[in-house]
Write a protein that holds these residues in place. Structure first.
Motif, PDB file in Angstrom:
ATOM      1  N   ILE A   1       0.876  -1.167   0.000  1.00 14.58           N
ATOM      2  CA  ILE A   1       0.000   0.000   0.000  1.00 14.58           C
ATOM      3  C   ILE A   1       0.912   1.215   0.000  1.00 14.58           C
ATOM      4  O   ILE A   1       1.704   1.413   0.925  1.00 14.58           O
ATOM      5  N   SER A   2       0.830   2.022  -1.043  1.00 12.13           N
ATOM      6  CA  SER A   2       1.794   3.108  -1.230  1.00 12.13           C
ATOM      7  C   SER A   2       1.386   4.383  -0.498  1.00 12.13           C
ATOM      8  O   SER A   2       0.240   4.829  -0.587  1.00 12.13           O
ATOM      9  N   ASP A   3       2.357   4.977   0.171  1.00 13.40           N
ATOM     10  CA  ASP A   3       2.153   6.276   0.801  1.00 13.40           C
ATOM     11  C   ASP A   3       3.118   7.309   0.237  1.00 13.40           C
ATOM     12  O   ASP A   3       3.312   8.359   0.836  1.00 13.40           O
ATOM     13  N   VAL A   4       3.726   7.024  -0.909  1.00 11.83           N
ATOM     14  CA  VAL A   4       4.743   7.925  -1.442  1.00 11.83           C
ATOM     15  C   VAL A   4       4.346   8.457  -2.811  1.00 11.83           C
ATOM     16  O   VAL A   4       3.641   7.792  -3.580  1.00 11.83           O
ATOM     17  N   ALA A   5       4.806   9.649  -3.119  1.00  8.18           N
ATOM     18  CA  ALA A   5       4.552  10.246  -4.419  1.00  8.18           C
ATOM     19  C   ALA A   5       5.189   9.405  -5.516  1.00  8.18           C
ATOM     20  O   ALA A   5       6.358   9.036  -5.435  1.00  8.18           O
TER      21      ALA A   5
ATOM     22  N   ARG B   1       3.772  -6.269  -6.130  1.00 13.44           N
ATOM     23  CA  ARG B   1       2.525  -5.727  -6.651  1.00 13.44           C
ATOM     24  C   ARG B   1       2.045  -4.578  -5.756  1.00 13.44           C
ATOM     25  O   ARG B   1       2.108  -4.678  -4.530  1.00 13.44           O
ATOM     26  N   LEU B   2       1.554  -3.535  -6.393  1.00 19.98           N
ATOM     27  CA  LEU B   2       0.939  -2.424  -5.669  1.00 19.98           C
ATOM     28  C   LEU B   2      -0.553  -2.693  -5.557  1.00 19.98           C
ATOM     29  O   LEU B   2      -1.215  -2.969  -6.555  1.00 19.98           O
ATOM     30  N   VAL B   3      -1.110  -2.642  -4.336  1.00 18.21           N
ATOM     31  CA  VAL B   3      -2.525  -2.963  -4.144  1.00 18.21           C
ATOM     32  C   VAL B   3      -3.375  -1.737  -3.841  1.00 18.21           C
ATOM     33  O   VAL B   3      -4.606  -1.783  -3.983  1.00 18.21           O
ATOM     34  N   ALA B   4      -2.760  -0.644  -3.422  1.00 18.54           N
ATOM     35  CA  ALA B   4      -3.524   0.588  -3.155  1.00 18.54           C
ATOM     36  C   ALA B   4      -2.555   1.761  -3.146  1.00 18.54           C
ATOM     37  O   ALA B   4      -1.383   1.614  -2.794  1.00 18.54           O
ATOM     38  N   SER B   5      -3.074   2.935  -3.527  1.00 18.97           N
ATOM     39  CA  SER B   5      -2.241   4.132  -3.543  1.00 18.97           C
ATOM     40  C   SER B   5      -3.122   5.362  -3.419  1.00 18.97           C
ATOM     41  O   SER B   5      -4.356   5.276  -3.448  1.00 18.97           O
ATOM     42  N   GLY B   6      -2.482   6.504  -3.332  1.00 19.03           N
ATOM     43  CA  GLY B   6      -3.222   7.746  -3.238  1.00 19.03           C
ATOM     44  C   GLY B   6      -4.075   8.029  -4.456  1.00 19.03           C
ATOM     45  O   GLY B   6      -5.120   8.683  -4.362  1.00 19.03           O
ATOM     46  N   THR B   7      -3.660   7.535  -5.619  1.00 14.53           N
ATOM     47  CA  THR B   7      -4.425   7.774  -6.836  1.00 14.53           C
ATOM     48  C   THR B   7      -5.842   7.211  -6.714  1.00 14.53           C
ATOM     49  O   THR B   7      -6.829   7.882  -7.033  1.00 14.53           O
ATOM     50  N   GLY B   8      -5.944   5.966  -6.265  1.00 11.91           N
ATOM     51  CA  GLY B   8      -7.254   5.358  -6.089  1.00 11.91           C
ATOM     52  C   GLY B   8      -8.084   6.081  -5.049  1.00 11.91           C
ATOM     53  O   GLY B   8      -9.304   6.272  -5.214  1.00 11.91           O
TER      54      GLY B   8
ATOM     55  N   GLY C   1      -3.628  15.530  -7.998  1.00 13.68           N
ATOM     56  CA  GLY C   1      -2.725  14.389  -7.990  1.00 13.68           C
ATOM     57  C   GLY C   1      -2.246  14.022  -6.598  1.00 13.68           C
ATOM     58  O   GLY C   1      -2.408  14.778  -5.635  1.00 13.68           O
ATOM     59  N   ASP C   2      -1.635  12.826  -6.512  1.00  9.65           N
ATOM     60  CA  ASP C   2      -1.164  12.317  -5.224  1.00  9.65           C
ATOM     61  C   ASP C   2       0.352  12.359  -5.119  1.00  9.65           C
ATOM     62  O   ASP C   2       0.925  11.764  -4.212  1.00  9.65           O
ATOM     63  N   ALA C   3       0.999  13.055  -6.046  1.00  7.45           N
ATOM     64  CA  ALA C   3       2.469  13.083  -6.059  1.00  7.45           C
ATOM     65  C   ALA C   3       3.015  14.427  -5.612  1.00  7.45           C
ATOM     66  O   ALA C   3       4.116  14.819  -5.996  1.00  7.45           O
ATOM     67  N   ILE C   4       2.249  15.150  -4.811  1.00 10.04           N
ATOM     68  CA  ILE C   4       2.650  16.495  -4.382  1.00 10.04           C
ATOM     69  C   ILE C   4       3.565  16.415  -3.165  1.00 10.04           C
ATOM     70  O   ILE C   4       3.209  15.818  -2.145  1.00 10.04           O
TER      71      ILE C   4
ATOM     72  N   PRO D   1      -6.589   5.506  14.638  1.00 12.39           N
ATOM     73  CA  PRO D   1      -5.906   4.810  13.546  1.00 12.39           C
ATOM     74  C   PRO D   1      -6.888   4.258  12.513  1.00 12.39           C
ATOM     75  O   PRO D   1      -7.919   3.686  12.873  1.00 12.39           O
ATOM     76  N   SER D   2      -6.556   4.430  11.241  1.00 13.28           N
ATOM     77  CA  SER D   2      -7.402   3.891  10.167  1.00 13.28           C
ATOM     78  C   SER D   2      -6.965   2.496   9.759  1.00 13.28           C
ATOM     79  O   SER D   2      -7.683   1.807   9.045  1.00 13.28           O
ATOM     80  N   TYR D   3      -5.749   2.098  10.164  1.00 11.59           N
ATOM     81  CA  TYR D   3      -5.154   0.802   9.819  1.00 11.59           C
ATOM     82  C   TYR D   3      -4.849   0.683   8.328  1.00 11.59           C
ATOM     83  O   TYR D   3      -4.832  -0.396   7.761  1.00 11.59           O
ATOM     84  N   THR D   4      -4.599   1.846   7.711  1.00  9.89           N
ATOM     85  CA  THR D   4      -4.046   1.889   6.363  1.00  9.89           C
ATOM     86  C   THR D   4      -3.268   3.193   6.254  1.00  9.89           C
ATOM     87  O   THR D   4      -3.196   3.962   7.222  1.00  9.89           O
ATOM     88  N   ASN D   5      -2.703   3.469   5.072  1.00  6.44           N
ATOM     89  CA  ASN D   5      -1.931   4.704   4.933  1.00  6.44           C
ATOM     90  C   ASN D   5      -1.583   4.954   3.472  1.00  6.44           C
ATOM     91  O   ASN D   5      -0.780   4.230   2.888  1.00  6.44           O
ATOM     92  N   VAL D   6      -2.234   5.966   2.871  1.00  7.06           N
ATOM     93  CA  VAL D   6      -1.820   6.433   1.551  1.00  7.06           C
ATOM     94  C   VAL D   6      -1.467   7.919   1.624  1.00  7.06           C
ATOM     95  O   VAL D   6      -1.613   8.670   0.666  1.00  7.06           O
ATOM     96  N   ASN D   7      -1.007   8.327   2.786  1.00  7.75           N
ATOM     97  CA  ASN D   7      -0.467   9.649   3.061  1.00  7.75           C
ATOM     98  C   ASN D   7      -1.529  10.733   3.155  1.00  7.75           C
ATOM     99  O   ASN D   7      -2.671  10.465   3.489  1.00  7.75           O
TER     100      ASN D   7
END
Length: 454
Positions: free
Chosen positions: A198-202, A263-270, A290-293, A425-431
Motif C-alpha cells: 500500500i503506497s504512501d509515497v509520491a 505488486r501495488l494494491v492501493a495508492s493515493g491515486t485510487g 494528484g497524489d504526487a505532491i 488509527p485507520s489501519y491503512t496509509n496512503v499519506n
C-alpha cells in the motif's frame, strides 16, 4: 470535528468528512488486499510465512489470515507483523509487535531482529508474503554493522527536521539498514517471495515504499553523502565516516531478486478517485491535483488558496482534491518550541491565513492513517478543518493565527476552535488527503459576505 461556525453549516463539514472517509476506505486492506493474495504452498510441502511492516501491517496480516483460512484451509501460516504503537489488530497465526514512529526506538530494534531471524529460517519450499505499508521505514530498525540504534535515532531526527523530501530521507535509511533497500530480499533468497504494498509515497516507487526491503535500490551511496552533507547543523565527522564505509545496497539484476515479485494494491491515486466520485455526487466539479505532491506545507497552502480564490471569483463550484506528502521545516527560531500538530494541521492553518476569511471556501486536511504528527499516540488528531470564519472565531478567543503558525503550534490552534479532525488509527496509509470545497456564490449556505466572517 464539531466546531461552531456561523457561516459554514453542518452539511459542508459532513461533505468534507465523506470525502475523507471515501479516500481512506479505498485503501483499507479488507478491500484492496484479497484480489492480489497469491496461492499458498501445497499443504505438507511448505509454509506461508508473512512479513508485515508498516502502519497497516497488523490489519494486512489479519486480512491475509482470514482469506487463507477461508479459501485455502490447512495452509501452514506463521509470521510477524511490525506496526506502530496503537495499530495492533487481533490475529491468529501472525504475531503482532508494536514500535515507535516516526522516531525509531528499542522496541522496533528488538522486533526487527526477530523479523530477520524469521527470514533466516525461510526455506526454498516456503512462500514469503511481504505486506508493506507506509511507516515501514521508521519501524524496521536494524542498523548495519558499525552503526547503532542511537545513530539511527539521531539521523532520523535530523532528516525529519530538515524538510528534505521523503525520497532523500529514505535513501539514507536504506543504506544504513539490514532490512531496507533490498536487504530483506537478500535474506530471503533463494525462497520465493511476493510483496504486496500500500503506497504512501509520491509516484508509488517500490524502492521508496517502506524503503523498499524487497526490491532493488536505485539510489547510490554518493546521494546519501550529499544528503547528509546538506544537513544543518552538520552530522559529526566520525558518524559520517562510518556511514561512508558501509557497502552498497543490492541493485537491479542482482540474483537475490530472481524469485521476488512485487505488486501495488492501493495508492493515493485510487483514494483521490474515490473522493472525487463523492464530490461529483454532491454537486462539486472535482479538480484533482494528484497524489504526487511534495512541498512545504505552508507553501502548498498558499498555492491552493490561490486556486480556490480564483475559482470563487469565477463562480465555479469545485472540490480541489490532492494527496502526497506535505513537509514542515523547523527554522532556528522554532528550535526548542513545543508546538503541537503535524503537516496537515500546519497546512490547514496556513490555508486559513491565506484565504483570510473568504466566504464560500472550506477545507479539510488530514493524514489517511488517522494520525498527523503529534506525539505518535493513537489518539492524536488526523488533521484539521478550515471554514470562512476560522480566523474570526480565533480572534474572538484572542488567538493570533500567524503566531501559532510561526511556532508550528497548529494543533493547539485548531483544538481551541474545536476544528481538529480526530479519527483514531485507520489501519491503512496512503499519506495526506486534502480537499477544498468552493461553493458557487448563489449557494444558500453562503451569502457571499466576507464581512460576516469578520
Amino acid at each position: 470535528m464539531a466546531g461552531n461556525d456561523p457561516e459554514t453549516g453542518p452539511e459542508t463539514r459532513a461533505v468534507l468528512k465523506r470525502l475523507y472517509d471515501a479516500a481512506v476506505r479505498d485503501a483499507l486492506p479488507e478491500y484492496c488486499l484479497p484480489p492480489h493474495l497469491p496461492a499458498p504452498p501445497e499443504p505438507e510441502q511448505g509454509r506461508l510465512v508473512i512479513f508485515a511492516i508498516g502502519k497497516a501491517a497488523a490489519s494486512m496480516a489479519a486480512v491475509a489470515e482470514d482469506w487463507y483460512d477461508k479459501h485455502h484451509p490447512g495452509t501452514h501460516i506463521e509470521g510477524l507483523a511490525l506496526t506502530r504503537y496503537g495499530h495492533a489488530r487481533p490475529t491468529r497465526h501472525v504475531e503482532v509487535l508494536e514500535a515507535g514512529h516516526p522516531i525509531p526506538d528499542a522496541a522496533g530494534e528488538a522486533a526487527s531482529k526477530r523479523l530477520l531471524r524469521l527470514a533466516e529460517w525461510v526455506g526454498p519450499d516456503d512462500l514469503a508474503l511481504v505486506l508493506l505499508s507506509g511507516g515501514g521505514s521508521a519501524l524496521s530498525v536494524q542498523p548495519m554493522h558499525g552503526l547503532t540504534l542511537e545513530d539511527e535515532i539521531f539521523l532520523t531526527r535530523a532528516l525529519l527536521s530538515s524538510g528534505r523530501p521523503i525520497g532523500d530521507i529514505n535513501c539514507v535509511r536504506k543504506h544504513i539498514s539490514r532490512i531496507k533497500g533490498g536487504r530483506l530480499a537478500e535474506m530471503l533468497h533463494p525462497a520465493r517471495s511476493v510483496t504486496l504494498a500500500i503506497s504512501d509515497v509520491a509516484g508509488d516507487n517500490p524502492s521508496t515504499i517502506a524503503s523498499g526491503p524487497t526490491v532493488p535500490d536505485t539510489t547510490a551511496k554518493v546521494r546519501v553523502m550529499a544528503v547528509l552533507d546538506s544537513l544543518k547543523p552538520p552530522i559529526p565527522d566520525e558518524l559520517r565516516a562510518r556511514i561512508a564505509a558501509l557497502p552498497e545496497t543490492p541493485k537491479p539484476n542482482d540474483e537475490v531478486f530472481a524469485h521476488a515479485s512485487y505488486r501495488l494494491v492501493a495508492s493515493g491515486t485510487g483514494s483521490l478517485g474515490a473522493a472525487a466520485a463523492i464530490a461529483r455526487a454532491e454537486g462539486y466539479e472535482p479538480v484533482a491535483l494528484g497524489d504526487a505532491i511534495e512541498d512545504e506545507a505552508r507553501d502548498l497552502a498558499e498555492t491552493h488558496a490561490s486556486l480556490a480564490l480564483a475559482a470563487r471569483a469565477e463562480g465555479r463550484q469545485i472540490a480541489i482534491i490532492s494527496g502526497g506528502e506535505a513537509g514542515v521545516t523547523f527554522g532556528e527560531a522554532a528550535q526548542g518550541e513545543t508546538g503541537k500538530g503535524g503537516p496537515n494541521q500546519e497546512y490547514a492553518l496556513a490555508l486559513a491565513i491565506a484565504l483570510d476569511g473568504a466566504s464560500g471556501i472550506s477545507a479539510l486536511a488530514a493524514d489517511t492513517d488517522g494520525i498527523d504528527g503529534g506525539t505518535g499516540a493513537a489518539d492524536d488528531p488526523a488533521g484539521a478543518i478550515v471554514t470562512p470564519s476560522t480566523l474570526a472565531r480565533a480572534r474572538e478567543k484572542g488567538l493570533d493565527a500567524r503566531a501559532f503558525l510561526d511556532r508550528h503550534d497548529s494543533g493547539t490552534f485548531f483544538a481551541e476552535l474545536g476544528d481538529l479532525v480526530t479519527t483514531g488509527p485507520s489501519y491503512t496509509n496512503v499519506n495526506d488527503f486534502r480537499a477544498i470545497l468552493v461553493a458557487a456564490a448563489e449557494s444558500p449556505e453562503d451569502p457571499d459576505r466576507k464581512d460576516k466572517a469578520e
